[in-house]
Design an enzyme around this catalytic site. Structure first.
Site, PDB file in Angstrom:
ATOM      1  N   HIS A  47       0.849  -1.191   0.000  1.00 12.80           N
ATOM      2  CA  HIS A  47       0.000   0.000   0.000  1.00 12.80           C
ATOM      3  C   HIS A  47       0.884   1.241   0.000  1.00 12.80           C
ATOM      4  O   HIS A  47       1.811   1.355   0.785  1.00 12.80           O
ATOM      5  CB  HIS A  47      -0.914   0.014   1.231  1.00 12.80           C
ATOM      6  CG  HIS A  47      -1.937   1.113   1.189  1.00 12.80           C
ATOM      7  ND1 HIS A  47      -3.177   0.946   0.609  1.00 12.80           N
ATOM      8  CD2 HIS A  47      -1.905   2.382   1.635  1.00 12.80           C
ATOM      9  CE1 HIS A  47      -3.863   2.075   0.702  1.00 12.80           C
ATOM     10  NE2 HIS A  47      -3.109   2.967   1.318  1.00 12.80           N
ATOM     11  N   ASP A  78     -14.035   4.012   6.739  1.00 11.03           N
ATOM     12  CA  ASP A  78     -12.888   4.717   6.137  1.00 11.03           C
ATOM     13  C   ASP A  78     -13.322   5.414   4.859  1.00 11.03           C
ATOM     14  O   ASP A  78     -12.936   6.554   4.598  1.00 11.03           O
ATOM     15  CB  ASP A  78     -11.734   3.744   5.858  1.00 11.03           C
ATOM     16  CG  ASP A  78     -10.659   4.418   5.018  1.00 11.03           C
ATOM     17  OD1 ASP A  78     -10.112   5.428   5.505  1.00 11.03           O
ATOM     18  OD2 ASP A  78     -10.401   3.987   3.886  1.00 11.03           O
ATOM     19  N   ARG A  98     -12.750  13.920   4.871  1.00 11.62           N
ATOM     20  CA  ARG A  98     -11.434  14.535   5.124  1.00 11.62           C
ATOM     21  C   ARG A  98     -10.920  15.238   3.866  1.00 11.62           C
ATOM     22  O   ARG A  98     -10.315  16.304   3.933  1.00 11.62           O
ATOM     23  CB  ARG A  98     -10.434  13.465   5.567  1.00 11.62           C
ATOM     24  CG  ARG A  98     -10.664  12.976   6.986  1.00 11.62           C
ATOM     25  CD  ARG A  98      -9.854  11.723   7.255  1.00 11.62           C
ATOM     26  NE  ARG A  98      -8.438  11.913   7.067  1.00 11.62           N
ATOM     27  CZ  ARG A  98      -7.605  10.950   6.636  1.00 11.62           C
ATOM     28  NH1 ARG A  98      -8.053   9.741   6.372  1.00 11.62           N
ATOM     29  NH2 ARG A  98      -6.333  11.200   6.487  1.00 11.62           N
ATOM     30  N   SER A 120      -6.758   5.136   8.748  1.00 13.93           N
ATOM     31  CA  SER A 120      -7.424   4.934   7.451  1.00 13.93           C
ATOM     32  C   SER A 120      -6.758   3.786   6.689  1.00 13.93           C
ATOM     33  O   SER A 120      -7.416   2.853   6.234  1.00 13.93           O
ATOM     34  CB  SER A 120      -7.334   6.243   6.644  1.00 13.93           C
ATOM     35  OG  SER A 120      -7.517   6.025   5.280  1.00 13.93           O
ATOM     36  N   LYS A 138      -8.361  -0.556   6.584  1.00 11.14           N
ATOM     37  CA  LYS A 138      -8.769  -1.301   5.388  1.00 11.14           C
ATOM     38  C   LYS A 138      -7.798  -2.437   5.081  1.00 11.14           C
ATOM     39  O   LYS A 138      -8.189  -3.474   4.578  1.00 11.14           O
ATOM     40  CB  LYS A 138      -9.033  -0.406   4.185  1.00 11.14           C
ATOM     41  CG  LYS A 138      -7.940   0.494   3.749  1.00 11.14           C
ATOM     42  CD  LYS A 138      -8.452   1.442   2.654  1.00 11.14           C
ATOM     43  CE  LYS A 138      -7.438   2.532   2.394  1.00 11.14           C
ATOM     44  NZ  LYS A 138      -7.914   3.846   2.732  1.00 11.14           N
TER      45      LYS A 138
HETATM   46  N1  URA Z   1      -4.201   6.783   1.888  1.00 14.82           N
HETATM   47  C1  URA Z   1      -5.235   6.283   2.608  1.00 14.82           C
HETATM   48  O1  URA Z   1      -5.736   5.194   2.324  1.00 14.82           O
HETATM   49  N2  URA Z   1      -5.699   7.009   3.650  1.00 14.82           N
HETATM   50  C2  URA Z   1      -5.181   8.187   3.993  1.00 14.82           C
HETATM   51  O2  URA Z   1      -5.635   8.785   4.949  1.00 14.82           O
HETATM   52  C3  URA Z   1      -4.103   8.707   3.241  1.00 14.82           C
HETATM   53  C4  URA Z   1      -3.626   7.980   2.179  1.00 14.82           C
END
Ligand code: URA
Length: 434
Positions: free
Chosen positions: A82, A161, A168, A183, A187
Site C-alpha cells: 500500500h 474509512d 477529510r 485509514s 482497510k
Molecule cells: N491513503 C489512505 O488510504 N488514507 C489516507 O488517509 C491517506 C492515504
C-alpha cells in the site's frame, strides 16, 4: 452519550474512550451522525491529535465497521502493498507481476486517484476491457490461478474509512498522522492479506512532507499491523519529485510495461525492485530481503514479470496485446510542450505541481464524481539533475481539452526550478521500518 459531548471533549484536548470512538464510527457510517458534526470532530482531532491508544481504537472501530475478507482459500502467504499516495507512482503494476512471478500470491485492493495523487484502479481502467470490480469467488480463483488480482475497494470493507476519507478530502483534514494511519491500516487489516509492505511517501508530493513525520507514520502503521497479527514492513520513500517520466493513467501503464521490459526509468525500476524484495521476503519466498531483491531482478530480466502482467490483464478481461501495441490505449487529441526559458540544470521538480498539472490536463478529478480522461497527463522530458538549453522541451502535457491543457502547461512549467548548478537528486529510499 451525544456527538456534541465527543466533539467538545476532543476540542478541549481530552482523550476519547473506546465507547466514544465506536459511537462516532458507527453513527457516521450508518448515517445517524451528520457530516457537519463528523467534520467538527475531524478538525478537533487534526488540531488536538490522537494519542497512540486512541489511534489504535479508531483503527479497530473502522476495521470492524464492515466485513473482513476471508482469503483463507488462497494458498500461500498473501502479501499486499500500500502506498500512502504519490505522483507518477505506478509501482503496483510492476511490483504485483514481479512478486506473483516469484510465486507469492498478491490479492490487492487498490484505490482511485485522490487530490493530486493518482490511483491504481483508474490506471488499470485505461487498458481496454480491464475489469476492476470482481465478485469474491472470481477474485479468489484468479489469485489462486494467476497469483495476482487487483480490484477497487468494495463497499463492504471498512466502509467507515470510505466515508471518513471522502469527508477529510473536502475538509482539509487528510494530512494528520493518526487519521492516515487508521485509514490505511483499518482497510488493510480488513482486506484479508497476511502481510503488508507499506510505501510511506514523503516530500511535497505526499501527505507527510518531512522525513521525520513520514518515519513516525511508518512506525505507527507497522506497530498497528504487527499488533493485528500481520507481518508489516514500511519503506519511507521520496516523493519530492515525480516517480519516473510519466504521470497520468494510460501514460503510467505504458511506463510500467516499459519497466517490465527492462527499459523503465532508473528510479521506478529501483523502487519497484526494493518493494518487491520485501514482499517476496514477507511471503516467505526468500530467506532475506536481499535474496528477495535477486529473485525480483531475475523475474524482471527473464521477462517472467512481463508475462505475468499479460496473464493478469487477460485474467481480468483486459486485452494483453496492449503490452506490445501502445496504440490500443486511449489517445489524446492534443498536446502542448512546456519549454525552458534559460540554460541550466533542473534543480527541483515539484511532485505536487506536476500532480496538479496532470489533474488539470484531465487525468484526475477536480470534483468528487468527475469523469477522467484516461489519455491525459504529463510526460517529463527532463527531470532533476538534467541539463537543459533555453527553448528545449521540459515536458509535454496531453489530453482532449485544449483550454485545460494550456493551463496545465503553465502549472507544469512552474514546477521546474532551473539553476546554474547541477544538483544531486535526494535519495529514493530514506528508511526501512520493520
Ligand atoms: N491513503 C489512505 O488510504 N488514507 C489516507 O488517509 C491517506 C492515504
Amino acid at each position: 452519550m451525544t456527538m456534541y459531548d465527543i466533539i467538545l471533549k476532543k476540542r478541549d484536548g481530552r482523550t476519547l474512550t473506546q465507547s466514544e470512538t465506536e459511537y462516532f464510527v458507527k453513527g457516521f457510517t450508518d448515517g445517524s451522525i451528520p457530516d457537519y458534526q463528523a467534520s467538527a470532530l475531524l478538525m478537533a482531532i487534526f488540531f488536538r491529535g490522537l494519542s497512540h491508544d486512541e489511534t489504535f481504537l479508531l483503527t479497530d472501530a473502522m476495521m470492524r465497521s464492515g466485513d473482513t475478507a476471508d482469503l483463507s482459500s488462497i494458498e500461500g502467504i498473501k502479501v499486499d502493498k500500500h502506498s500512502t499516495g504519490g505522483v507518477g507512482d505506478k509501482t503496483t503494476l510492476i511490483v504485483g507481476p514481479l512478486v506473483a512471478a516469484c510465486g507469492v500470491p498478491v490479492a490487492k485492493m487498490s484505490g482511485r486517484g485522490l487530490g493530486f495523487t493518482g490511483g491504481t484502479v483508474d490506471k488499470m481502467e485505461s487498458i481496454p476491457g480491464m475489469r476492476t470490480s470482481l465478485e469474491t469467488d472470481e477474485f479468489i480463483s484468479l489469485v489462486n490461478r494467476v497469483k495476482l488480482a487487483v480490484i477497487g475497494q468494495t463497499g463492504h470493507i471498512a466502509p467507515a474509512d470510505k466515508k471518513i476519507y471522502a469527508l477529510r478530502d473536502v475538509t482539509a483534514t487528510v494530512d494528520n498522522l493518526s487519521l492516515i494511519a487508521s485509514s490505511v491500516m483499518s482497510k488493510k487489516l480488513a482486506s484479508g492479506s497476511d502481510a503488508f509492505v507499506l510505501d510511506v511517501k514523503c516530500g511535497d508530493g505526499a501527505f507527510m512532507e518531512t522525513v521525520e513525520d513520514a518515519k513516525a507514520l511508518a512506525a505507527l502503521m507497522v506497530e498497528i499491523g504487527t499488533a493485528g497479527g500481520k507481518k508489516t514492513i514500511a519503506l519511507v520513500t521520496n516523493m519530492s519529485r515525480p516517480l519516473g517520466r510519466g504521470v497520468g493513467n494510460g501514460i503510467e501503464v505504458i511506463e510500467a510495461i516499459e519497466t517490465l521490459k527492462g527499459a523503465g526509468p532508473k528510479d521506478i525500476t529501483e523502487l519497484s525492485l526494493r518493494l518487491a524484495s520485501y514482499m517476496i521476503f514477507a511471503g516467505d519466498a526468500a530467506a532475506s530481503p536481499e535474496a528477495g531483491y535477486r529473485a525480483a531482478q531475475d523475474a524482471l530480466s527473464s521477462g517472467a514479470g512481463l508475462d505475468k502482467l499479460r496473464e493478469f490483464i487477460a485474467g481480468q478481461g483486459g486485452n494483453p496485446a496492449v503490452t506490445d501495441d501502445y496504440a490500443l490505449f486511449p489517445k489524446a487529441a492534443f498536446s502542448v510542450a512546456v519549454r525552458a526559458d534559460a540554460d541550466g540544470y533542473v534543480g527541483d521538480l515539484a511532485a505536487r505541481g506536476i500532480g496538479i498539472a496532470s489533474r488539470r490536463s484531465g487525468a484526475g478529478r477536480e470534483t468528487k464524481d468527475e469523469a477522467i480522461d484516461l489519455s491525459a497527463g504529463v510526460i517529463l522530458h527532463k527531470t532533476v539533475g538534467d541539463a537543459v538549453k533555453a527553448g528545449e522541451t521540459l515536458a509535454v502535457v496531453c489530453g482532449n481539452d485544449e483550454e485545460r491543457l494550456n493551463e496545465a502547461a503553465e502549472i507544469a512549467k512552474a514546477a521546474f526550478r532551473i539553476g546554474p548548478e547541477k544538483r544531486r537528486p535526494a535519495p529514493l529510499i530514506y528508511a526501512v521500518i520493520a
